[in-house]
Structure formats: structure tokens, C-alpha cells
Design a protein around this motif. Structure first.
Motif, PDB file in Angstrom:
ATOM      1  N   SER A   1     -11.379   9.161  -7.129  1.00 52.31           N
ATOM      2  CA  SER A   1     -11.650   7.860  -6.535  1.00 52.31           C
ATOM      3  C   SER A   1     -11.858   6.827  -7.635  1.00 52.31           C
ATOM      4  O   SER A   1     -12.615   7.050  -8.577  1.00 52.31           O
ATOM      5  CB  SER A   1     -12.898   7.929  -5.649  1.00 52.31           C
ATOM      6  N   THR A   2     -11.179   5.697  -7.511  1.00 55.27           N
ATOM      7  CA  THR A   2     -11.316   4.629  -8.504  1.00 55.27           C
ATOM      8  C   THR A   2     -10.809   3.332  -7.899  1.00 55.27           C
ATOM      9  O   THR A   2     -10.052   3.343  -6.922  1.00 55.27           O
ATOM     10  CB  THR A   2     -10.533   4.956  -9.796  1.00 55.27           C
ATOM     11  N   THR A   3     -11.218   2.224  -8.477  1.00 59.36           N
ATOM     12  CA  THR A   3     -10.716   0.916  -8.074  1.00 59.36           C
ATOM     13  C   THR A   3     -10.026   0.268  -9.255  1.00 59.36           C
ATOM     14  O   THR A   3     -10.633   0.108 -10.321  1.00 59.36           O
ATOM     15  CB  THR A   3     -11.851   0.006  -7.571  1.00 59.36           C
ATOM     16  N   LEU A   4      -8.761  -0.071  -9.079  1.00 56.96           N
ATOM     17  CA  LEU A   4      -7.991  -0.751 -10.115  1.00 56.96           C
ATOM     18  C   LEU A   4      -8.111  -2.256  -9.909  1.00 56.96           C
ATOM     19  O   LEU A   4      -7.758  -2.770  -8.845  1.00 56.96           O
ATOM     20  CB  LEU A   4      -6.518  -0.336 -10.063  1.00 56.96           C
ATOM     21  N   SER A   5      -8.607  -2.948 -10.900  1.00 56.63           N
ATOM     22  CA  SER A   5      -8.722  -4.402 -10.841  1.00 56.63           C
ATOM     23  C   SER A   5      -7.742  -5.035 -11.822  1.00 56.63           C
ATOM     24  O   SER A   5      -7.635  -4.594 -12.962  1.00 56.63           O
ATOM     25  CB  SER A   5     -10.146  -4.843 -11.188  1.00 56.63           C
ATOM     26  N   SER A   6      -7.045  -6.046 -11.358  1.00 55.54           N
ATOM     27  CA  SER A   6      -6.102  -6.730 -12.229  1.00 55.54           C
ATOM     28  C   SER A   6      -5.844  -8.121 -11.680  1.00 55.54           C
ATOM     29  O   SER A   6      -6.389  -8.511 -10.640  1.00 55.54           O
ATOM     30  CB  SER A   6      -4.797  -5.938 -12.339  1.00 55.54           C
ATOM     31  N   VAL A   7      -5.008  -8.875 -12.399  1.00 56.50           N
ATOM     32  CA  VAL A   7      -4.650 -10.221 -11.989  1.00 56.50           C
ATOM     33  C   VAL A   7      -3.134 -10.305 -11.858  1.00 56.50           C
ATOM     34  O   VAL A   7      -2.399  -9.939 -12.782  1.00 56.50           O
ATOM     35  CB  VAL A   7      -5.151 -11.270 -12.996  1.00 56.50           C
ATOM     36  N   VAL A   8      -2.672 -10.767 -10.709  1.00 55.17           N
ATOM     37  CA  VAL A   8      -1.248 -10.983 -10.471  1.00 55.17           C
ATOM     38  C   VAL A   8      -0.923 -12.442 -10.745  1.00 55.17           C
ATOM     39  O   VAL A   8      -1.503 -13.350 -10.135  1.00 55.17           O
ATOM     40  CB  VAL A   8      -0.876 -10.629  -9.022  1.00 55.17           C
ATOM     41  N   ASP A   9      -0.023 -12.675 -11.691  1.00 53.56           N
ATOM     42  CA  ASP A   9       0.455 -14.025 -12.013  1.00 53.56           C
ATOM     43  C   ASP A   9       1.783 -14.217 -11.283  1.00 53.56           C
ATOM     44  O   ASP A   9       2.835 -13.757 -11.740  1.00 53.56           O
ATOM     45  CB  ASP A   9       0.622 -14.171 -13.524  1.00 53.56           C
ATOM     46  N   PHE A  10       1.737 -14.910 -10.164  1.00 55.35           N
ATOM     47  CA  PHE A  10       2.942 -15.093  -9.354  1.00 55.35           C
ATOM     48  C   PHE A  10       4.023 -15.865 -10.097  1.00 55.35           C
ATOM     49  O   PHE A  10       5.210 -15.715  -9.809  1.00 55.35           O
ATOM     50  CB  PHE A  10       2.588 -15.795  -8.037  1.00 55.35           C
ATOM     51  N   ASP A  11       3.639 -16.680 -11.059  1.00 55.02           N
ATOM     52  CA  ASP A  11       4.635 -17.460 -11.797  1.00 55.02           C
ATOM     53  C   ASP A  11       5.521 -16.581 -12.675  1.00 55.02           C
ATOM     54  O   ASP A  11       6.588 -17.024 -13.122  1.00 55.02           O
ATOM     55  CB  ASP A  11       3.951 -18.522 -12.649  1.00 55.02           C
ATOM     56  N   ARG A  12       5.124 -15.348 -12.928  1.00 54.02           N
ATOM     57  CA  ARG A  12       5.962 -14.457 -13.716  1.00 54.02           C
ATOM     58  C   ARG A  12       7.228 -14.058 -12.962  1.00 54.02           C
ATOM     59  O   ARG A  12       8.214 -13.640 -13.579  1.00 54.02           O
ATOM     60  CB  ARG A  12       5.170 -13.222 -14.135  1.00 54.02           C
ATOM     61  N   VAL A  13       7.205 -14.171 -11.643  1.00 54.01           N
ATOM     62  CA  VAL A  13       8.414 -13.889 -10.868  1.00 54.01           C
ATOM     63  C   VAL A  13       9.479 -14.932 -11.166  1.00 54.01           C
ATOM     64  O   VAL A  13      10.627 -14.603 -11.511  1.00 54.01           O
ATOM     65  CB  VAL A  13       8.095 -13.854  -9.354  1.00 54.01           C
ATOM     66  N   SER A  14       9.119 -16.195 -11.052  1.00 57.75           N
ATOM     67  CA  SER A  14      10.100 -17.251 -11.329  1.00 57.75           C
ATOM     68  C   SER A  14      10.522 -17.238 -12.796  1.00 57.75           C
ATOM     69  O   SER A  14      11.683 -17.530 -13.117  1.00 57.75           O
ATOM     70  CB  SER A  14       9.522 -18.622 -10.952  1.00 57.75           C
ATOM     71  N   ALA A  15       9.612 -16.863 -13.690  1.00 55.63           N
ATOM     72  CA  ALA A  15       9.968 -16.793 -15.109  1.00 55.63           C
ATOM     73  C   ALA A  15      10.990 -15.700 -15.365  1.00 55.63           C
ATOM     74  O   ALA A  15      11.963 -15.900 -16.109  1.00 55.63           O
ATOM     75  CB  ALA A  15       8.719 -16.557 -15.956  1.00 55.63           C
ATOM     76  N   ALA A  16      10.787 -14.520 -14.748  1.00 53.82           N
ATOM     77  CA  ALA A  16      11.727 -13.420 -14.930  1.00 53.82           C
ATOM     78  C   ALA A  16      13.108 -13.792 -14.390  1.00 53.82           C
ATOM     79  O   ALA A  16      14.134 -13.450 -14.984  1.00 53.82           O
ATOM     80  CB  ALA A  16      11.211 -12.164 -14.241  1.00 53.82           C
TER      81      ALA A  16
END
Length: 305
Positions: free
Chosen positions: A231-246
Motif C-alpha cells: 500500500s502506498t500513495t504516489l504524489s506528483s504534479v501533472v503539467d498539462f502544457d507538456r502535451v501541447s509542447a510534445a
């Protein structure tokens, strides 16, 4: 403005609704509490499932989305002010009585923002009815999110359609208790790469599932992952602007799958689907980027308009 979403993927063993509520409240006491919290597939109906017959499972856990369980989940999202994906629930259709494995999404106001009925059920071991609709929803100020459930990830048509509908993040909730989880990891990476989207795949923990949850960026790199089944909780940040950059600069600077076709190309026939790729409609929908323009993609079904 930047579009950064704090995300929590909760890799946890199956829980009762009461255990779930207590655990979620505790999780949200963190000073780094997430804005979107995601739990595994079948999270709220797998406790003791091995001892129940199919009919007993339905009698015990299947209910309409606006039933008592939905009231509790809605209240938790509103109480904590979060976007909540509590995994999937057994949904009983109020008109037909059919039962579906359904992912639900609640907004910070407690409203049911989206529901997605699993299309590719794990036959013959998952005898629920199959869904018929691809589902995305908008998070105002952040981006558009698509929903998939476990085995859906093995069918590239699902991720492709979600990306085409404008999804920048695909949330794939999973309850895989078998060695097949090892294959699901590269499959999810491939879905992220070929569609240039974020993919969050959250599996249950031991003993009900094999764990190894992960978040993958639009170029296929694993941003954070659970190394095991605990059992664990993964915490992170999604940068939606990386989609348009890719998509603008190319994956690793040299691949532009959504820009492959031009309006001058002839349609490509797809005999398998009795259909075609039309260059004029190949590129995905672009969600609005401003808080004022970004609105829920549709009613409770969550389908993009």
C-alpha cells in the motif's frame, strides 16, 4: 497561466466504504494534499468478493449511481473540496437492471461530473455488461481527462479515441491480481507515447492486486512509480502544457504522430473497422485553455460535445 495539477494515485488494498472514507480523510490532512485523488478499479466491491457468487456480488454491491453509495462519495468530494475518482463501482442501470463496471468522477462541489462504463471487460472472468461510450471530462483551470479501466489499455483504440476527444491525461484505474501487470506497464507507456498524453495507471495493492502503479508523461517517461505491491500513495504534479509542447516540438524532438496527415492526403481505408482515417478530421480536439473557457465536457455521461 500554467496548468499544474497535484495528483495522488492511491495504491491500496480493497476497502469497505467506511474504511475508504476514513483513509481518504486522513490522506487529505497532508500539507501537500492533491487536487485530484484516484483509487483502483473495483476498490469498493472487492472485499470478500472471492466468496460471493455472481448474483450475490450484484445483490450486495450493485446500485444506481444516485444510490446510498453515490451519496457518500459525493459528500466526501464536497467535504474535502477535491476531484475524486474512487476507482470503479458496480452500477445497476435504473431502466434495464443491467450491471456495469463503472468509473465515476466527482467534482469539488460533490457533483457527479462523469461516469464511464468499462468497454473491454475482462471476459470470461468479468461477466458485467460492456459500455459503449468513450468518456472525457474537463477540470476547469487544468485540462481535459479521459477515463479507461484496466483491460481497456490493451486496446489502443480506447486511448486513441480519448486523445482524439481532447484528453491530455488518461486515468487508467486497474485491479490486476495476476502477473499480467508486467505487460500493462509497457502497454501504458506505449499509449502515452503514441498519443502524446499523460497516463496515470493506478492498481490495487496486495493481497487484492499486484501494485506497480505509475504516472507516465507525454513522451513515455515514468515520472513516479510504486516499486512493489505494498500500500502506498504516489504524489506528483501533472503539467498539462507538456502535451501541447510534445505535439508542437515532437516527442524527443522528432515525432509528430498527430501531424502526420495533411488535408491533401487521400483517406486511408481501415478494413478492420469498416471505416477510414480522414486527414481532415485526424487531429484531436483542442480543449479550451482558460479557466473561463474550460467547462465540463458534458452531463454525467462525461462525453465530449
Amino acid at each position: 497561466m500554467s496548468r499544474h495539477l497535484r495528483l495522488a494515485l492511491v495504491q491500496e488494498r480493497a476497502q469497505t466504504l467506511e474504511q475508504f472514507a476514513a483513509g481518504l480523510r486522513l490522506l487529505m490532512k497532508s500539507p501537500n494534499a492533491a487536487r485530484l485523488v484516484v483509487y483502483p478499479e473495483a476498490h469498493l466491491y472487492s472485499v470478500g468478493a472471492e466468496s460471493l457468487s455472481e448474483q450475490e456480488m450484484y445483490d450486495t454491491h450493485a446500485e444506481p449511481l444516485d444510490g446510498p453509495r453515490g451519496t457518500v462519495l459525493s459528500g466526501l468530494a464536497r467535504e474535502l473540496g477535491i476531484w475524486l475518482i474512487p476507482g470503479t463501482v458496480l452500477e445497476r442501470d435504473t431502466e434495464t437492471g443491467d450491471v456495469y463496471n463503472t468509473a465515476v468522477v466527482y467534482g469539488p462541489d460533490g457533483e457527479l461530473v462523469a461516469r464511464y462504463r468499462k468497454i473491454f471487460t475482462w471476459r470470461p472472468f468479468e461477466p458485467v455488461c460492456a459500455g459503449r461510450e468513450f468518456v472525457v471530462f474537463d477540470m476547469p483551470g487544468y485540462g481535459r481527462v479521459g477515463l479507461s479501466i484496466c483491460y481497456d489499455s490493451w486496446f489502443p483504440e480506447v486511448s486513441r479515441h480519448l486523445a482524439w476527444l481532447g484528453a491530455e491525461l488518461i486515468v487508467n484505474v486497474v485491479q490486476t491480481p495476476t502477473a499480467g501487470r508486467a505487460q500493462e506497464i509497457p502497454v501504458n507507456q506505449a499509449n502515452a507515447i503514441v498519443n502524446q498524453v499523460w497516463v496515470a495507471s493506478v492498481n490495487g495493492a496486495s493481497p487484492t492486486a499486484q501494485g506497480h502503479s505509475l504516472l507516465i508523461d507525454p513522451e513515455g517517461q515514468i515520472q513516479v512509480s510504486a516499486p512493489g505491491m505494498e500500500s502506498t500513495t504516489l504524489s506528483s504534479v501533472v503539467d498539462f502544457d507538456r502535451v501541447s509542447a510534445a505535439r508542437k516540438f515532437g516527442t524527443c524532438g522528432d515525432s509528430w504522430p498527430w501531424n502526420h496527415f495533411t488535408d491533401g492526403d487521400r483517406p486511408l481505408e481501415l478494413p478492420l473497422y469498416n471505416g477510414r482515417i480522414d486527414p481532415a478530421t485526424w487531429r484531436p480536439t483542442t480543449p479550451p485553455q482558460t479557466p473561463e473557457g474550460l467547462r465540463p465536457a458534458g452531463p454525467a455521461s462525461g462525453a465530449a460535445s
